[in-house]
Design an enzyme around this catalytic site. Sequence first.
Site, mmCIF file in Angstrom:
data_model
loop_
_atom_site.group_PDB
_atom_site.id
_atom_site.type_symbol
_atom_site.label_atom_id
_atom_site.label_comp_id
_atom_site.label_asym_id
_atom_site.label_seq_id
_atom_site.Cartn_x
_atom_site.Cartn_y
_atom_site.Cartn_z
ATOM 1 N N GLY A 127 0.822 -1.191 0.000
ATOM 2 C CA GLY A 127 0.000 0.000 0.000
ATOM 3 C C GLY A 127 0.863 1.251 0.000
ATOM 4 O O GLY A 127 2.076 1.208 0.187
ATOM 5 N N GLU A 137 2.306 5.127 -1.484
ATOM 6 C CA GLU A 137 2.730 5.817 -2.700
ATOM 7 C C GLU A 137 4.196 5.527 -2.991
ATOM 8 O O GLU A 137 4.594 4.369 -3.033
ATOM 9 C CB GLU A 137 2.407 7.308 -2.562
ATOM 10 C CG GLU A 137 0.908 7.506 -2.292
ATOM 11 C CD GLU A 137 0.406 8.896 -2.505
ATOM 12 O OE1 GLU A 137 0.811 9.548 -3.476
ATOM 13 O OE2 GLU A 137 -0.419 9.340 -1.697
ATOM 14 N N VAL A 138 5.005 6.551 -3.199
ATOM 15 C CA VAL A 138 6.401 6.321 -3.587
ATOM 16 C C VAL A 138 7.313 6.561 -2.387
ATOM 17 O O VAL A 138 7.079 7.468 -1.587
ATOM 18 C CB VAL A 138 6.800 7.235 -4.772
ATOM 19 C CG1 VAL A 138 6.661 8.699 -4.414
ATOM 20 C CG2 VAL A 138 8.214 6.936 -5.253
ATOM 21 N N ALA A 163 8.696 5.753 7.132
ATOM 22 C CA ALA A 163 7.612 5.474 6.189
ATOM 23 C C ALA A 163 7.050 4.084 6.470
ATOM 24 O O ALA A 163 7.781 3.170 6.868
ATOM 25 C CB ALA A 163 8.121 5.551 4.755
ATOM 26 N N ILE A 164 5.755 3.929 6.245
ATOM 27 C CA ILE A 164 5.088 2.644 6.459
ATOM 28 C C ILE A 164 4.203 2.337 5.265
ATOM 29 O O ILE A 164 3.449 3.192 4.792
ATOM 30 C CB ILE A 164 4.244 2.662 7.750
ATOM 31 C CG1 ILE A 164 5.165 2.788 8.975
ATOM 32 C CG2 ILE A 164 3.380 1.408 7.861
ATOM 33 C CD1 ILE A 164 4.426 2.896 10.290
ATOM 34 N N CYS A 171 6.177 9.763 -0.493
ATOM 35 C CA CYS A 171 4.812 9.390 -0.135
ATOM 36 C C CYS A 171 3.778 10.323 -0.754
ATOM 37 O O CYS A 171 2.652 10.444 -0.266
ATOM 38 C CB CYS A 171 4.637 9.332 1.386
ATOM 39 S SG CYS A 171 5.743 8.151 2.171
#
EC number: 2.3.1.181
Length: 221
Positions: A77, A79-80, A145-146, A177
């Site tokens: 799940g 974004e970048v 980030a997750i 993200c």
Amino acid sequence: MRTLTVYHLGHIDYTAAWEMQRRLARQRSSGQIGDTLLLLEHPPTITLGNKARPEHIVATPAELAARGVVVVQSDRGGEVTYHAPGQLVAYPIFKLSQHGSDVGRYVRGLEESVIRVLAGYGITGERVNGLTGVWVRGGAAKICAIGVKLSASGVTTHGLALNVDPDLSGFELIVPCGISDRGVTSLAVELGKAPPMAEVADRLIASLCAIFDLRPVNALS
């Protein structure tokens, strides 16, 4: 208390770690193994989650090639994001039904594990409403980030990436993200020096085990 088998993989390519996650997730789903945690660092890699947009990679292919950065379309799940040496990556392979069966609650648990690690270094980690991950300085800069995936059989893959002491200039290659108005930071920046990666890893293991009621054991191989 259930055990958590921990693999310390060192530096490993994203695709190799992804394949290992898939294999372990199948074994976790069938009951061959218990909950498992992979701890590692990736070489310079940009990964695209299922919500990522191409324009969130702002560097040209030539710029990426010059820096030795590979791009991978992931099934997680989010974004970048950017991975690099100096970033502690943790991939929990959990049977979610044993941890409340709620993905949102699971993600909050991952965030809390990092918040506790940061607190041990005197850093206040925070959540930001509507966003995933862990932030510092009142939400001005992201430090972790997750992005996760839950299989049809209820097993988690992917996880978190905590910036210990990576080259933060790599984040200039992307819109992290998909968020353009907040910065990125690391433990090294916030503390003025980098704590040992092994120390941070041990503290993260302890934090995850406390939150998810597990006892860590090191994998034999």
